[in-house]
Design an enzyme around this catalytic site. Structure first.
Site, PDB file in Angstrom:
ATOM      1  N   HIS A 286       0.883  -1.159   0.000  1.00 23.45           N
ATOM      2  CA  HIS A 286       0.000   0.000   0.000  1.00 23.45           C
ATOM      3  C   HIS A 286       0.928   1.218   0.000  1.00 23.45           C
ATOM      4  O   HIS A 286       2.078   1.122   0.458  1.00 23.45           O
ATOM      5  CB  HIS A 286      -0.896   0.020   1.240  1.00 23.45           C
ATOM      6  CG  HIS A 286      -1.895  -1.102   1.233  1.00 23.45           C
ATOM      7  ND1 HIS A 286      -1.976  -2.043   2.230  1.00 23.45           N
ATOM      8  CD2 HIS A 286      -2.834  -1.426   0.322  1.00 23.45           C
ATOM      9  CE1 HIS A 286      -2.934  -2.905   1.936  1.00 23.45           C
ATOM     10  NE2 HIS A 286      -3.477  -2.557   0.779  1.00 23.45           N
TER      11      HIS A 286
ATOM     12  N   ASP B  73       2.387   1.679   3.252  1.00 23.16           N
ATOM     13  CA  ASP B  73       3.371   0.687   3.699  1.00 23.16           C
ATOM     14  C   ASP B  73       4.760   1.193   3.307  1.00 23.16           C
ATOM     15  O   ASP B  73       5.740   0.967   3.997  1.00 23.16           O
ATOM     16  CB  ASP B  73       3.163  -0.676   3.016  1.00 23.16           C
ATOM     17  CG  ASP B  73       1.860  -1.348   3.410  1.00 23.16           C
ATOM     18  OD1 ASP B  73       1.487  -1.272   4.593  1.00 23.16           O
ATOM     19  OD2 ASP B  73       1.223  -1.962   2.523  1.00 23.16           O
TER      20      ASP B  73
ATOM     21  N   GLU C 242      -8.703 -11.978  -6.731  1.00 26.78           N
ATOM     22  CA  GLU C 242      -8.488 -12.615  -5.435  1.00 26.78           C
ATOM     23  C   GLU C 242      -9.530 -13.719  -5.268  1.00 26.78           C
ATOM     24  O   GLU C 242     -10.738 -13.493  -5.434  1.00 26.78           O
ATOM     25  CB  GLU C 242      -8.606 -11.583  -4.298  1.00 26.78           C
ATOM     26  CG  GLU C 242      -8.547 -12.251  -2.937  1.00 26.78           C
ATOM     27  CD  GLU C 242      -8.215 -11.326  -1.784  1.00 26.78           C
ATOM     28  OE1 GLU C 242      -7.461 -10.352  -1.977  1.00 26.78           O
ATOM     29  OE2 GLU C 242      -8.707 -11.607  -0.679  1.00 26.78           O
TER      30      GLU C 242
ATOM     31  N   ASP D 173      -9.621 -14.572   4.078  1.00 29.64           N
ATOM     32  CA  ASP D 173      -8.191 -14.660   3.718  1.00 29.64           C
ATOM     33  C   ASP D 173      -7.517 -15.891   4.323  1.00 29.64           C
ATOM     34  O   ASP D 173      -6.409 -15.813   4.873  1.00 29.64           O
ATOM     35  CB  ASP D 173      -7.430 -13.381   4.157  1.00 29.64           C
ATOM     36  CG  ASP D 173      -7.882 -12.144   3.386  1.00 29.64           C
ATOM     37  OD1 ASP D 173      -8.424 -12.286   2.278  1.00 29.64           O
ATOM     38  OD2 ASP D 173      -7.683 -11.015   3.889  1.00 29.64           O
TER      39      ASP D 173
ATOM     40  N   ASP E 214      -2.681 -13.536  -0.686  1.00 25.85           N
ATOM     41  CA  ASP E 214      -3.275 -12.543   0.219  1.00 25.85           C
ATOM     42  C   ASP E 214      -3.937 -13.297   1.365  1.00 25.85           C
ATOM     43  O   ASP E 214      -5.161 -13.442   1.414  1.00 25.85           O
ATOM     44  CB  ASP E 214      -4.269 -11.655  -0.549  1.00 25.85           C
ATOM     45  CG  ASP E 214      -4.503 -10.326   0.177  1.00 25.85           C
ATOM     46  OD1 ASP E 214      -3.981 -10.154   1.297  1.00 25.85           O
ATOM     47  OD2 ASP E 214      -5.213  -9.460  -0.375  1.00 25.85           O
TER      48      ASP E 214
HETATM   49  C1  XLS Z   1      -8.678  -6.503   0.603  1.00 28.06           C
HETATM   50  C2  XLS Z   1      -7.730  -6.516  -0.486  1.00 28.06           C
HETATM   51  C3  XLS Z   1      -6.409  -5.872  -0.212  1.00 28.06           C
HETATM   52  C4  XLS Z   1      -5.763  -5.632  -1.535  1.00 28.06           C
HETATM   53  C5  XLS Z   1      -4.747  -4.577  -1.606  1.00 28.06           C
HETATM   54  O1  XLS Z   1      -9.657  -7.226   0.641  1.00 28.06           O
HETATM   55  O2  XLS Z   1      -7.542  -7.844  -0.891  1.00 28.06           O
HETATM   56  O3  XLS Z   1      -5.660  -6.693   0.627  1.00 28.06           O
HETATM   57  O4  XLS Z   1      -5.272  -6.818  -2.042  1.00 28.06           O
HETATM   58  O5  XLS Z   1      -5.255  -3.375  -1.224  1.00 28.06           O
HETATM   59 MG    MG Z   2      -6.269  -8.818  -2.249  1.00 27.18          MG
END
Ligand code: XLS
Ligand code: MG
Length: 345
Positions: A49, A52, A210, A250, A283
């Site tokens: 980010h 970060d 994702e 996650d 992630d």
């Molecule tokens: C949140 C997102 C975040 C992104 C990056 O749900 O997956 O982690 O991957 O901002």
């Molecule tokens: Mg993500």
């Protein structure tokens, strides 16, 4: 086909365990300590980010922020790590309470754009042209609060301004259907890519998928990946897992649904994913119950699971598989895959 994949994760994937119902349960590691963990875990890509890279970004003047970014780049170089992307954290600031590009306040929309342009400058300094847009708050809690038609235009305009600002920047949209907002305006990869084609330079706008986000939209992650691949627009993946329609869990890759993990790797492998340098991002979040010493167990486990399932993908007998397909005997195909996964085919 690539024989080796490159893996990445973000510093936020080593976390202290806070959730909406309880505080941190582990002590934080410094950024330097986190960077030191990448290589031993088998990772070389760092996802960032913007804050970060430059902690307390709002307190830094632009030049000071870039100087800090250059220090971070040096820390990466010293460890042979590379920045995969930078994502502007548009969901944390008081000015983005009701969204960034889709806020009803013109002043706050301007803040969102300025923050994205700063993220582009920071990304340059850490050595990547890639910006991830996770559009966290670009949505609504109640339909009447925003104009959904206008919201789509505004997100597109924001991305256009970013593309115009830097002729080399690449925007990767990471769709998610909900959380933190009730309903996101760009909930799926189909929405993301449709938006990409509307921008001033579609060749520089693509998607990041994702696993959990596809599942939360009720979609199959491997089919979502295939869709983006068919458009030559799968720039990264965030593999993890998710036990149904809950909060974004996650979980470790493959932890809930091994068959789905198999199919995600299968679609990546069959389409030569990684050959153009794409990373396999993980992630994943460690369980809150884990002790300090186990802070990175989930990252190692997810990467190992990927590699073990990759072996399963590669050792499928294509002739047997084809025979079942030719005979339209999908029951036999199903059993063959299951037996293969269980090690008894
Ligand atoms: C949140 C997102 C975040 C992104 C990056 O749900 O997956 O982690 O991957 O901002
Ligand atoms: Mg993500």
């Amino acid at each position: 086909m690539p024989t080796e994949y490159r893996f990445s994760f973000g510093p936020w994937n080593i976390s202290e365990g806070a959730d909406p119902f309880g505080p941190e349960v582990r002590t934080p590691y410094s950024m330097q300590e986190k960077f030191d963990m990448y290589k031993p875990l088998g990772f070389e890509g760092v996802q960032f980010h913007d804050d970060d890279v430059v902690e307390d970004i709002e307190e830094h003047a632009p030049e000071a922020a870039l100087a800090r970014a250059r220090e971070v780049k040096k820390m990466l170089d010293d460890r042979q790590l590379v920045a995969e992307f930078v994502a502007p954290r548009l969901w944390f600031d008081p000015r983005t309470v009701d969204g960034g590009f889709t806020s009803n306040s013109a002043e706050h929309r301007q803040y969102a754009l300025d923050r994205c342009l700063r993220a582009i400058d920071i990304a340059r300094e850490v050595g990547t042209p890639n910006i991830v847009m996770w559009l966290a708050r670009e949505g609504s809690y109640i339909r009447e609060s925003k104009n959904a038609r206008l919201a789509v235009d505004r997100i597109r305009e924001g991305i256009d301004r970013m593309l115009e600002y830097d002729g080399e920047v690449r925007i990767w949209i990471e769709p998610k259907p909900n959380e933190p907002v009730d309903s996101a305006y760009i909930p799926t990869i189909g929405h993301a890519l449709a938006l990409a084609y509307q921008t001033v330079d579609p060749s520089r706008v693509s998607g990041l998928i994702e696993t959990a986000h596809s599942l939360l939209a009720g979609l199959d992650p491997s089919d979502d990946m295939a869709f983006a691949l068919a458009h030559n627009k799968l720039s990264s993946v965030h593999l993890n897992d998710q036990g149904g329609l809950k909060f974004d869990q996650d979980k470790c890759f493959g932890s809930f649904n091994l068959r789905s993990a198999f199919n995600q790797i299968r679609v990546l492998e069959e389409n030569n994913y990684g050959a153009a340098g794409e990373f396999v991002g993980l992630d994943v979040k460690v369980m809150r119950t884990q002790q300090q010493a186990g802070s990175t167990d989930h990252l190692l486990a997810s990467r190992r699971t990927f590699e073990r399932i990759l072996e399963k993908v590669r050792s499928i007998d294509k002739n047997i598989e084809q025979q079942f397909i030719d005979n339209r005997d999908y029951e036999a195909l199903d059993q063959y895959i299951l037996n293969h996964l269980m090690g008894c085919a």
